[in-house]
Design a protein around this motif. Sequence first.
Motif, PDB file in Angstrom:
ATOM      1  N   LEU A  18      31.644  -8.878 -11.568  1.00 15.21           N
ATOM      2  CA  LEU A  18      31.720  -8.475 -10.840  1.00 15.21           C
ATOM      3  C   LEU A  18      33.059  -8.490 -10.428  1.00 15.21           C
ATOM      4  N   SER A  19      33.629  -8.896 -10.168  1.00 10.14           N
ATOM      5  CA  SER A  19      35.463  -9.067 -10.001  1.00 10.14           C
ATOM      6  C   SER A  19      35.883  -8.234 -10.623  1.00 10.14           C
ATOM      7  N   LYS A  20      35.873  -8.294 -12.053  1.00 14.05           N
ATOM      8  CA  LYS A  20      37.147  -6.979 -12.587  1.00 14.05           C
ATOM      9  C   LYS A  20      36.018  -5.654 -12.630  1.00 14.05           C
ATOM     10  N   GLY A  21      34.621  -5.200 -11.787  1.00 16.40           N
ATOM     11  CA  GLY A  21      34.249  -4.018 -11.511  1.00 16.40           C
ATOM     12  C   GLY A  21      35.016  -3.972 -10.753  1.00 16.40           C
ATOM     13  N   TYR A  22      34.726  -5.227  -9.262  1.00 12.42           N
ATOM     14  CA  TYR A  22      36.260  -4.361  -8.237  1.00 12.42           C
ATOM     15  C   TYR A  22      37.585  -4.628  -8.412  1.00 12.42           C
ATOM     16  N   GLY A  23      38.197  -5.078  -9.511  1.00 12.21           N
ATOM     17  CA  GLY A  23      39.468  -4.630  -9.933  1.00 12.21           C
ATOM     18  C   GLY A  23      39.346  -2.813 -10.560  1.00 12.21           C
ATOM     19  N   LEU A  24      38.093  -3.159 -11.364  1.00 10.50           N
ATOM     20  CA  LEU A  24      38.475  -1.351 -11.741  1.00 10.50           C
ATOM     21  C   LEU A  24      38.474  -0.645 -10.539  1.00 10.50           C
ATOM     22  N   TYR A  25      37.608  -0.650  -9.096  1.00 17.12           N
ATOM     23  CA  TYR A  25      37.351   0.691  -8.506  1.00 17.12           C
ATOM     24  C   TYR A  25      38.368   1.133  -7.984  1.00 17.12           C
ATOM     25  N   GLU A  26      39.375  -0.681  -7.444  1.00 14.71           N
ATOM     26  CA  GLU A  26      40.618  -0.694  -7.003  1.00 14.71           C
ATOM     27  C   GLU A  26      41.574   0.247  -7.575  1.00 14.71           C
ATOM     28  N   LYS A  27      41.634   0.092  -9.405  1.00 18.52           N
ATOM     29  CA  LYS A  27      42.611   1.276  -9.877  1.00 18.52           C
ATOM     30  C   LYS A  27      41.929   2.487  -9.976  1.00 18.52           C
ATOM     31  N   VAL A  28      40.450   2.740 -10.099  1.00 18.01           N
ATOM     32  CA  VAL A  28      40.225   4.350 -10.544  1.00 18.01           C
ATOM     33  C   VAL A  28      40.222   5.481  -8.878  1.00 18.01           C
ATOM     34  N   ASN A  29      40.295   4.386  -8.009  1.00 12.72           N
ATOM     35  CA  ASN A  29      40.152   5.007  -6.212  1.00 12.72           C
ATOM     36  C   ASN A  29      41.624   4.575  -5.411  1.00 12.72           C
ATOM     37  N   ASN A  30      42.751   3.692  -5.911  1.00 12.34           N
ATOM     38  CA  ASN A  30      43.840   3.432  -5.664  1.00 12.34           C
ATOM     39  C   ASN A  30      43.254   2.981  -4.022  1.00 12.34           C
ATOM     40  N   LYS A  31      41.869   2.123  -4.184  1.00 14.49           N
ATOM     41  CA  LYS A  31      42.040   1.613  -2.744  1.00 14.49           C
ATOM     42  C   LYS A  31      41.278  -0.238  -2.979  1.00 14.49           C
ATOM     43  N   LYS A  32      40.561  -0.537  -2.144  1.00 11.70           N
ATOM     44  CA  LYS A  32      39.823  -1.904  -2.182  1.00 11.70           C
ATOM     45  C   LYS A  32      38.625  -1.075  -1.755  1.00 11.70           C
ATOM     46  N   TYR A  33      37.463  -1.723  -2.634  1.00  6.47           N
ATOM     47  CA  TYR A  33      36.213  -1.113  -2.490  1.00  6.47           C
ATOM     48  C   TYR A  33      35.950  -1.835  -0.707  1.00  6.47           C
ATOM     49  N   LYS A  92      27.362  -0.009 -11.819  1.00 10.01           N
ATOM     50  CA  LYS A  92      26.851   0.818 -13.201  1.00 10.01           C
ATOM     51  C   LYS A  92      26.722   1.769 -13.472  1.00 10.01           C
ATOM     52  N   GLU A  93      27.026   2.587 -12.082  1.00  7.60           N
ATOM     53  CA  GLU A  93      27.033   4.117 -12.013  1.00  7.60           C
ATOM     54  C   GLU A  93      28.874   4.643 -12.383  1.00  7.60           C
ATOM     55  N   ASN A  94      30.130   3.775 -12.867  1.00  5.57           N
ATOM     56  CA  ASN A  94      30.587   4.253 -13.404  1.00  5.57           C
ATOM     57  C   ASN A  94      31.272   3.443 -13.981  1.00  5.57           C
ATOM     58  N   TYR A 104      34.137   2.197 -20.395  1.00  4.33           N
ATOM     59  CA  TYR A 104      32.993   1.592 -21.621  1.00  4.33           C
ATOM     60  C   TYR A 104      34.918   0.745 -22.425  1.00  4.33           C
ATOM     61  N   GLU A 105      36.581   1.823 -21.972  1.00 10.04           N
ATOM     62  CA  GLU A 105      36.891   0.765 -22.570  1.00 10.04           C
ATOM     63  C   GLU A 105      36.790  -0.492 -21.717  1.00 10.04           C
ATOM     64  N   LEU A 106      37.539  -0.876 -20.926  1.00  7.30           N
ATOM     65  CA  LEU A 106      37.305  -2.266 -20.249  1.00  7.30           C
ATOM     66  C   LEU A 106      35.908  -3.056 -20.883  1.00  7.30           C
ATOM     67  N   ALA A 107      35.112  -2.563 -20.928  1.00  3.42           N
ATOM     68  CA  ALA A 107      33.924  -2.898 -21.571  1.00  3.42           C
ATOM     69  C   ALA A 107      33.789  -3.864 -22.994  1.00  3.42           C
ATOM     70  N   SER A 108      34.742  -3.078 -23.816  1.00  2.00           N
ATOM     71  CA  SER A 108      35.601  -3.544 -24.970  1.00  2.00           C
ATOM     72  C   SER A 108      36.215  -4.724 -25.249  1.00  2.00           C
ATOM     73  N   GLU A 109      36.737  -5.025 -23.976  1.00  4.40           N
ATOM     74  CA  GLU A 109      38.303  -5.639 -23.672  1.00  4.40           C
ATOM     75  C   GLU A 109      37.551  -7.244 -23.464  1.00  4.40           C
ATOM     76  N   GLU A 110      36.772  -7.002 -22.433  1.00  6.27           N
ATOM     77  CA  GLU A 110      36.083  -7.843 -21.145  1.00  6.27           C
ATOM     78  C   GLU A 110      34.972  -8.263 -21.524  1.00  6.27           C
ATOM     79  N   PRO A 111      34.736  -9.745 -22.457  1.00  4.81           N
ATOM     80  CA  PRO A 111      33.137  -9.492 -22.103  1.00  4.81           C
ATOM     81  C   PRO A 111      32.698 -10.016 -21.343  1.00  4.81           C
ATOM     82  N   ASN A 112      33.366 -10.559 -19.867  1.00  2.00           N
ATOM     83  CA  ASN A 112      32.388 -10.857 -18.953  1.00  2.00           C
ATOM     84  C   ASN A 112      32.022  -9.495 -18.190  1.00  2.00           C
ATOM     85  N   TYR A 113      32.982  -8.752 -17.985  1.00  2.00           N
ATOM     86  CA  TYR A 113      32.334  -7.357 -17.047  1.00  2.00           C
ATOM     87  C   TYR A 113      31.781  -6.406 -18.459  1.00  2.00           C
TER      88      TYR A 113
END
Length: 217
Positions: A141-156, A177-179, A182-191
């Motif tokens: 979940l923390s990784k997903g939070y970081g991904l949102y910030e990377k994609v949207n250039n702001k914190k969730y 779930k909606e976004n 897959y690249e992050l998923a291949s590198e990060e087991p928790n995500y």
Amino acid sequence: MKKAIYLIIVIVMSLAICSCQLSNNETLAIQEDYQESYLERLDRINAIINVSVLDESDFEYKWYRDMVTLPGEEITVSLYVLNSKIHAYNLIENKKLTLTGEQIVDLYSVSNDKIQKEFDEFHYWFLNNGSTKYRSYYNGLSKGYGLYEKVNNKKYLDKDFSKFTLQEEIELEQWIKENPDYELASEEPNYYFLLEILGVENLPEVATEGERIYTFY
């Protein structure tokens, strides 16, 4: 004759009073043993918070913001910790426990067979590899939070992850779930694990054990 009858009555009454006192003492001892054992169970799932070591600013964080004190005790329990782990249990194991942190706290002083059964089920799961699964879920979940910030250039929700409510975390799950990345998923087991339990399909192969990265507090 009357004195003898009176003496018998006094003896019977005294025995009854003594029996009642013993019964009350036994009941009190059983209750104390139960509550002591219950505190140990809460401690095993990391729900007990030592408030005395916290600074005032710490209460902004989710682990300490939503807490209650046990009746008759100076012991504080984090409702966020309990509710977050129950939510993760239902999600990971595809269960439908209606158990809440508030109900778990109430069990300390008021018995309820249905709630006790659900708590036993959840508690057993957490102590038997459930804690590892929860950690992986939380880190994902923390990784997903970081991904949102990377994609949207702001914190969730424009706030730090450490200050989310449980409901906000559940809403973040939906965005993840909606976004899916897959690249992050291949590198990060928790995500990857989080995407898997959220029902995301066609996931890639996951990183090896040696590549796992844990960021759980």
